[in-house]
Design a protein around this motif. Structure first.
Motif, PDB file in Angstrom:
ATOM      1  N   GLY A   1       0.896  -1.291   0.005  1.00 35.12           N
ATOM      2  CA  GLY A   1       0.161   0.026   0.039  1.00 35.12           C
ATOM      3  C   GLY A   1       0.873   1.183  -0.166  1.00 35.12           C
ATOM      4  N   SER A   2       2.083   1.155  -0.267  1.00 31.77           N
ATOM      5  CA  SER A   2       2.830   2.461  -0.243  1.00 31.77           C
ATOM      6  C   SER A   2       3.994   2.378  -1.348  1.00 31.77           C
ATOM      7  CB  SER A   2       3.629   2.488   1.117  1.00 31.77           C
ATOM      8  OG  SER A   2       4.621   1.563   1.406  1.00 31.77           O
ATOM      9  N   ARG A   3       4.520   3.495  -1.529  1.00 34.42           N
ATOM     10  CA  ARG A   3       5.391   3.953  -2.608  1.00 34.42           C
ATOM     11  C   ARG A   3       6.559   4.382  -1.985  1.00 34.42           C
ATOM     12  NH1 ARG A   3       3.977   7.752  -4.840  1.00 34.42           N
ATOM     13  NH2 ARG A   3       1.901   8.309  -3.802  1.00 34.42           N
ATOM     14  N   LYS A   4       7.828   4.261  -2.651  1.00 37.26           N
ATOM     15  CA  LYS A   4       9.127   4.984  -2.451  1.00 37.26           C
ATOM     16  C   LYS A   4       8.927   6.182  -2.975  1.00 37.26           C
ATOM     17  CE  LYS A   4      12.676   3.438  -0.652  1.00 37.26           C
ATOM     18  NZ  LYS A   4      13.196   3.377   0.711  1.00 37.26           N
ATOM     19  N   VAL A   5       9.066   7.442  -2.201  1.00 38.30           N
ATOM     20  CA  VAL A   5       9.459   8.491  -2.987  1.00 38.30           C
ATOM     21  C   VAL A   5      10.814   9.208  -2.719  1.00 38.30           C
ATOM     22  CG1 VAL A   5       7.006   9.091  -3.535  1.00 38.30           C
ATOM     23  CG2 VAL A   5       8.338   9.777  -1.255  1.00 38.30           C
TER      24      VAL A   5
ATOM     25  N   SER B   1      13.815   1.840   5.287  1.00 38.22           N
ATOM     26  CA  SER B   1      14.025   0.751   4.748  1.00 38.22           C
ATOM     27  C   SER B   1      15.039   0.538   3.619  1.00 38.22           C
ATOM     28  CB  SER B   1      12.658   0.122   4.045  1.00 38.22           C
ATOM     29  OG  SER B   1      12.369   1.078   3.059  1.00 38.22           O
ATOM     30  N   GLY B   2      15.698   1.779   3.127  1.00 39.56           N
ATOM     31  CA  GLY B   2      16.692   1.913   2.076  1.00 39.56           C
ATOM     32  C   GLY B   2      16.134   1.437   0.786  1.00 39.56           C
ATOM     33  N   PRO B   3      17.067   1.027  -0.107  1.00 39.34           N
ATOM     34  CA  PRO B   3      16.621   0.652  -1.430  1.00 39.34           C
ATOM     35  C   PRO B   3      15.968  -0.343  -1.478  1.00 39.34           C
ATOM     36  CG  PRO B   3      18.917   1.353  -1.487  1.00 39.34           C
ATOM     37  CD  PRO B   3      18.399   1.387   0.042  1.00 39.34           C
ATOM     38  N   TYR B   4      15.932  -1.240  -0.498  1.00 41.81           N
ATOM     39  CA  TYR B   4      15.209  -2.678  -0.662  1.00 41.81           C
ATOM     40  C   TYR B   4      13.630  -2.507  -0.847  1.00 41.81           C
ATOM     41  CZ  TYR B   4      19.779  -4.068   1.235  1.00 41.81           C
ATOM     42  OH  TYR B   4      20.940  -4.059   1.762  1.00 41.81           O
ATOM     43  N   THR B   5      13.082  -1.343  -0.712  1.00 39.90           N
ATOM     44  CA  THR B   5      11.487  -1.386  -1.084  1.00 39.90           C
ATOM     45  C   THR B   5      11.442  -0.286  -2.040  1.00 39.90           C
ATOM     46  OG1 THR B   5      11.693   0.551   0.605  1.00 39.90           O
ATOM     47  CG2 THR B   5      10.931  -1.550   1.411  1.00 39.90           C
ATOM     48  N   ASP B   6      12.390   0.022  -2.868  1.00 39.31           N
ATOM     49  CA  ASP B   6      12.488   0.489  -4.151  1.00 39.31           C
ATOM     50  C   ASP B   6      12.438  -0.137  -5.414  1.00 39.31           C
ATOM     51  OD1 ASP B   6      12.594   2.514  -6.339  1.00 39.31           O
ATOM     52  OD2 ASP B   6      14.417   3.448  -5.503  1.00 39.31           O
ATOM     53  N   PRO B   7      11.313  -0.390  -6.010  1.00 42.25           N
ATOM     54  CA  PRO B   7      11.071  -1.351  -7.177  1.00 42.25           C
ATOM     55  C   PRO B   7      12.214  -1.174  -8.293  1.00 42.25           C
ATOM     56  CG  PRO B   7       9.056  -0.401  -6.728  1.00 42.25           C
ATOM     57  CD  PRO B   7      10.184   0.223  -6.012  1.00 42.25           C
ATOM     58  N   ASP B   8      12.622   0.305  -8.360  1.00 36.33           N
ATOM     59  CA  ASP B   8      13.693   0.812  -9.457  1.00 36.33           C
ATOM     60  C   ASP B   8      15.160   0.303  -8.938  1.00 36.33           C
ATOM     61  OD1 ASP B   8      11.346   1.715 -10.657  1.00 36.33           O
ATOM     62  OD2 ASP B   8      11.838   3.809  -9.801  1.00 36.33           O
ATOM     63  N   ALA B   9      15.324  -0.009  -7.698  1.00 42.16           N
ATOM     64  CA  ALA B   9      16.706  -0.127  -7.296  1.00 42.16           C
ATOM     65  C   ALA B   9      17.276  -1.684  -7.684  1.00 42.16           C
ATOM     66  CB  ALA B   9      16.722  -0.132  -5.866  1.00 42.16           C
ATOM     67  N   VAL B  10      18.392  -1.689  -8.093  1.00 36.54           N
ATOM     68  CA  VAL B  10      18.630  -3.063  -8.241  1.00 36.54           C
ATOM     69  C   VAL B  10      19.684  -3.670  -7.195  1.00 36.54           C
ATOM     70  CG1 VAL B  10      20.564  -4.435  -9.854  1.00 36.54           C
ATOM     71  CG2 VAL B  10      19.281  -2.537 -10.756  1.00 36.54           C
ATOM     72  N   ILE B  11      19.022  -4.527  -6.449  1.00 39.91           N
ATOM     73  CA  ILE B  11      19.652  -5.232  -5.168  1.00 39.91           C
ATOM     74  C   ILE B  11      20.676  -6.212  -5.507  1.00 39.91           C
ATOM     75  CG2 ILE B  11      19.222  -5.967  -3.132  1.00 39.91           C
ATOM     76  CD1 ILE B  11      18.333  -3.273  -3.292  1.00 39.91           C
ATOM     77  N   ASP B  12      21.876  -6.141  -5.174  1.00 36.91           N
ATOM     78  CA  ASP B  12      22.878  -7.307  -4.894  1.00 36.91           C
ATOM     79  C   ASP B  12      23.738  -7.452  -3.962  1.00 36.91           C
ATOM     80  OD1 ASP B  12      24.852  -8.991  -5.709  1.00 36.91           O
ATOM     81  OD2 ASP B  12      25.746  -8.025  -7.512  1.00 36.91           O
ATOM     82  N   ILE B  13      23.303  -8.131  -2.967  1.00 36.68           N
ATOM     83  CA  ILE B  13      24.098  -8.037  -1.528  1.00 36.68           C
ATOM     84  C   ILE B  13      25.658  -8.282  -1.913  1.00 36.68           C
ATOM     85  CG2 ILE B  13      21.891  -8.583  -0.316  1.00 36.68           C
ATOM     86  CD1 ILE B  13      23.215 -11.171   0.467  1.00 36.68           C
ATOM     87  N   ASN B  14      25.968  -8.805  -2.995  1.00 38.13           N
ATOM     88  CA  ASN B  14      27.313  -9.314  -3.190  1.00 38.13           C
ATOM     89  C   ASN B  14      28.099  -8.125  -3.488  1.00 38.13           C
ATOM     90  OD1 ASN B  14      27.346 -12.244  -2.790  1.00 38.13           O
ATOM     91  ND2 ASN B  14      25.859 -12.209  -4.417  1.00 38.13           N
TER      92      ASN B  14
END
Lengths: 627, 627
Positions: free
Chosen positions: B19-23, B55-68
């Motif tokens: 129910g929420s968006r990252k802005v 929550s940082g970039p993890y909740t941002d659909p546009d972010a590329v998450i690579d924990i490595n």
């Protein structure tokens, strides 16, 4: 979090709470009255710890439990011995009492097999309320029972602990005379309808232990009678001091009968709920006659206290119009609707003295309802809420004129900085009549966690002087609580009430904390579990990290592991430093300034022999592990 | 309570909170800085609500998450642009950093694939702490970021809400200059090591929103690195403002690298834990050289604040001998043991200024540890606890002499009536340096529920002025928290911190409560869920009673059912009474006395047209149900 060590008989949980025994303690008055308590045995030669016990016969292995027969009538003799009651045939159950249930009972719950057909009421002109006896200077067996029950653990105490009771008058010892005096003043109530002789007497008042209530009851949408009886037994097992049956929909009468006959704690209701059902849910069709008939019906069944929303007066209704959440109390909104529809003053307010006449004939206590309590942070402490509170104060005095016991309902949603004002105004307006509050919830933003948002407010208002806290479960605002929700709600409120007792400086409250902390320090894991409010959950959580049985006797915990342990070091500090007089290092009045070089030097010197003994032992931080 | 709408990538939870968006909100200073926030869209034409987002970039659909690879280095440019840092090759990782892990890494966790080999420190003679800049009058991008982040929602406000801030100085608007001034005075800190450029700047201080910390970290007994990285992401998803890695045992260095490179919030540690591992767990073998080397190791990895137990002085150790639970802080007991073994003053105390030299070269904040905090109600507010507190005050001033940021650790187990004294003494002794407390737990008797016993104390001490609350999970005293425990702990502390903000009168705090309560009142179920701290759990609880999708738009809830609803009546009261001026019935200053007959009559009269309109409509209490 199901209860591990319980068997199920006829759908209710029986058997001792783990690690404890039911004991019946003779009153020191020698009158022969025996008070049920729970005793927790400890390891390592520690004295057993006695705790307040609300669980009734269900946790007594010697008791025969048959919910179809109901509980033994503990108080029956006491009531009859007073010679001021008469027996008569109870009002016939009408179809509307159970939502127009026909003779075939289709859609109904099973009728209770052991209804008390002959019921009691005061003889003409008599008043059977505990307050009336108290004001005559009579100490009743109920008062004696309460005194013994509240006194738990105090005998062993030398000194009163510190605390801030905000002006309460908590004695070092509770005597039957003290109980009588508190009841006579109206500062405490002992809710026990003469038609509910199964209940174990308990007191609700600012100078006694803080109590908690658990709400149960089916609604039009869910639940059934077996589940409700089980919830009652389950809630009292974990510490509910009273139960409120908030059933709506059909089967209200029969559900209540099942609950009261099997309840060892006082049972409260909101009679307007059933009255509304009798008129098909149409508030404006409510009449005094329907309401009065409902009061008699419930009085004869044995309801111990009635929530009556007589403070929702016509002039206050418009004060709620500008609120964010208006009127959130069901009883309050029913009466508001009635007042609007008839543009008349509330019949509960206008007929108040007639209601009181009924209360005193059965010794039913008033729980004057807060129909205008705030349902959101934005509405806290507003004009409508306090207008009603001052009317409840006026009604309290009117009830007291007839020696009828009264408590006052309060809060809802209140931010922390506005909680104390509620307590202060209640004490002022209601002459120290016991305050009975829902929460308060200190924020609106955590549905799913409102047992916690309200537990925070409950602990505070309990500290300030509230006598009983009405629990809130995790399902608040979202749905009906199931068995697990009821337990979580009860344990949460039990810990909040206990935190309030500690902060008030209640003499014996800290005994249990000290015993548990000592057990924790000495790695007596089982004692730590058994002394806790919920031994089953404590052990389950421990076992999730260290399942091995050996770990329960291990001198370490999973937080630090077997290799290193802070508790162990403290033991060394204690062993070697206890001989030293720590005052020689820093007197407490000196701690505000830093240690001088001399003090440090002196300290070092004083440490030397400690350290030598220590080096000899050549101890490591490694500790024996059992796994 | 698993998160419903999250996907799992490489073991961490990503995707928007339901129910929420990252802005990303541009700072009003026009500097181009964009601050991450979360926006919750509402139904019924209501304005969306913006909330603080950890929550940082993890909740941002546009972010590329690579924990490595780790997170993008948000602050890298800002740090280099100041021209006061130099790059150098990091200290070689030694076998003892990971518990004597050999070259074959057997028994070890995977090494982090993207270690920053070149690290930063202050140029010789330079000081890169935010406090140093603030005292030079420099407003850094970090301060600007904090100002925008803290200002959330305030623009829309006309008036400041009420509240009691106990002497805090909370402005109606947070400006970058206000942040600079608070940091310069030492009343707030911005923990952000120049070697942790991945972190989003945040402030900890009495005049900002109350923050919470979540502890993670494996121990000798359980856990592994993947689980710890996931716990970090999970904890920040639900609102943890900082994380502490309390790992012990092997793999401490590598575990920390995995966590820091992927953490968008500041990371704190207790360096003495790793130093102890380096000397085989034998406290008396600890040396300044081993400890100093550990500080450098962790400084280069990017730890943002260090817990240093420099207040556990030799003379204070014997003061704990008479306690029920002695010394319960691991760091405190390690140092106590060292002092006893060597009968010497603590090397942390004696080398304090040398430690401070290291802190300022990387901008690491002190979290001065409360090694003598009480572990039981019986030990609260005793001589040992306050002796250490006043020493921490002395050390605070010494750190400030070198412009190094400081916060002070506090409580543990404290009954409610002794909580405020902790806050008052800390403010007095430590010159308003931010207070960072564990709980306090207000009773010892509820293991399994200590997130609640401590949440009660945390809400209160947060109200009194504590800047950051260290969470406690249901497993406290019993075991290591799993993923669900971490979430329950975080949400519990988030609601406690918010309750404190409300009570302090924090300008924008009540916006979210009002939006949620309005949604509740208007039966916008999805909005109620989405505005809550835990939308997934709120919806799950709702669906357990009323699973039907239709029920989410139904104008009733399971508590009252479709037949009767108090909210509906209020709507009627509002519709018809809103026109009336409720003041005409009872002015608020008159509510203390009961309504006069004239007032009642006037009220009735005023009610008449309401009631007529009402009768025409002939409404019943029956409401439309969708199922």
């Amino acid at each position: 979090m199901a209860d591990i060590n319980s068997q199920f008989e006829i759908g209710v949980t029986t058997g001792p709470i783990r690690g404890s025994r039911k004991v019946h303690v003779p009153a020191r008055t020698g009158s022969g009255i025996r008070v049920a308590m729970r005793e927790i045995d400890l390891e390592g030669g520690e004295e057993p710890v006695r705790v307040y016990d609300t669980s009734g016969p269900y946790t007594d292995p010697d008791a025969v439990i048959d919910i179809n027969a109901g509980l033994p009538q503990l108080r029956r003799e006491w009531i009859e011995a007073r010679g001021d009651v008469e027996s008569y045939t109870a009002r016939e159950v009408k179809p509307e009492d159970n939502g127009q249930l026909g003779p075939d009972r289709s859609g109904g719950v099973p009728a209770y097999p052991n209804v008390h057909k002959q019921v009691l009421r005061a003889k003409p002109g008599a008043n059977v309320s505990q307050m009336h006896y108290a004001r005559q200077g009579i100490i009743t067996p109920e008062m004696e029972y309460v005194a013994e029950r509240e006194n738990i653990g105090r005998a062993a105490l030398e000194t009163a602990p510190d605390g801030n009771s905000w002006g309460a008058a908590i004695p070092q010892e509770i005597t039957p005379e003290f109980v009588r005096d508190e009841v006579a003043r109206g500062r405490a109530i002992i809710p026990n309808n003469i038609n509910h002789p199964e209940s174990e007497p308990m007191a609700i008042g600012r100078n006694f232990l803080v109590k908690i209530n658990a709400n149960i009851g089916n609604s039009a949408v869910a639940s059934d009678v077996a589940a409700e009886v089980d919830k009652m037994v389950w809630a009292t097992r974990w510490g509910a001091d009273t139960i409120m049956d908030l059933s709506t929909g059909r089967n209200i009468h029969d559900t209540r009968e099942w609950i009261i006959r099997n309840s060892a704690v006082p049972v409260g209701t909101v009679p307007i709920y059933q009255a509304l059902e009798k008129v098909g849910g149409i508030a404006e069709d409510l009449t005094w006659e329907v309401f009065r008939d409902t009061l008699i019906e419930q009085a004869e069944q044995g309801v111990d206290y009635f929530t009556i929303h007589a403070g929702v007066r016509l002039p206050y209704v418009p004060m709620t119009a500008k609120r964010v959440t208006g009127i959130v109390s069901r009883g309050g909104s029913i009466m508001a609707k009635w007042c609007l529809a008839h543009h008349k003053e509330s019949f509960l307010y206008e007929r108040f003295d007639e209601i009181t006449e009924i209360m005193k004939a059965y010794d039913i206590a008033y729980s004057l309802g807060d129909g205008l309590r705030p349902g959101s942070i934005a509405d806290a402490n507003d004009e409508a809420q306090f207008a009603e509170l001052y009317t409840l104060g006026e009604l309290t005095k009117r009830a007291w004129e007839q020696d009828v016991q009264v408590m006052i309902e309060g809060p809802g949603h209140v931010p922390m900085h506005k909680i104390k004002e509620n307590m202060d105004k209640q004490l002022e307006a209601c002459g120290e009549a016991p305050f009975y509050t829902l929460g308060p919830l200190v924020t609106d933003i955590a549905p799913g966690y409102d047992h916690i948002t309200s537990g925070i407010g409950a602990a505070q208002i309990g500290w300030y002087g509230t006598a009983m806290l009405c629990y809130v479960t995790p399902k608040e605002h979202l749905g009906l609580p199931d068995r697990d929700d009821v337990k979580v709600g009860v344990v949460t409120y039990k810990l909040a009430a206990h935190a309030a007792d500690l902060a008030k400086g209640h003499p014996a409250a800290q005994v249990r904390d000290d015993a548990l902390s000592k057990a924790r320090f000495e790695f007596r894991w089982r004692d730590q579990f058994n002394l806790s409010l919920d031994p089953d959950t404590a052990e389950q959580y421990h076992d999730q990290t260290l399942p091995a049985e050996g770990a329960k006797t291990a001198h370490f915990c999973s937080m630090c592991g077997p290799k290193f342990c802070s508790m162990k070091i403290t033991q060394e500090v204690r062993d070697f430093a206890a001989k030293q007089n720590s005052d020689s290092y820093l007197a407490s009045e000196n701690i505000k300034r830093e240690t001088s070089p001399q003090e440090a030097e002196e300290a070092e010197k004083g440490m030397e022999d400690m350290s030598e003994v220590y080096r000899e032992k050549g101890e490591k931080l490694y500790l024996p592990s059992d796994d």
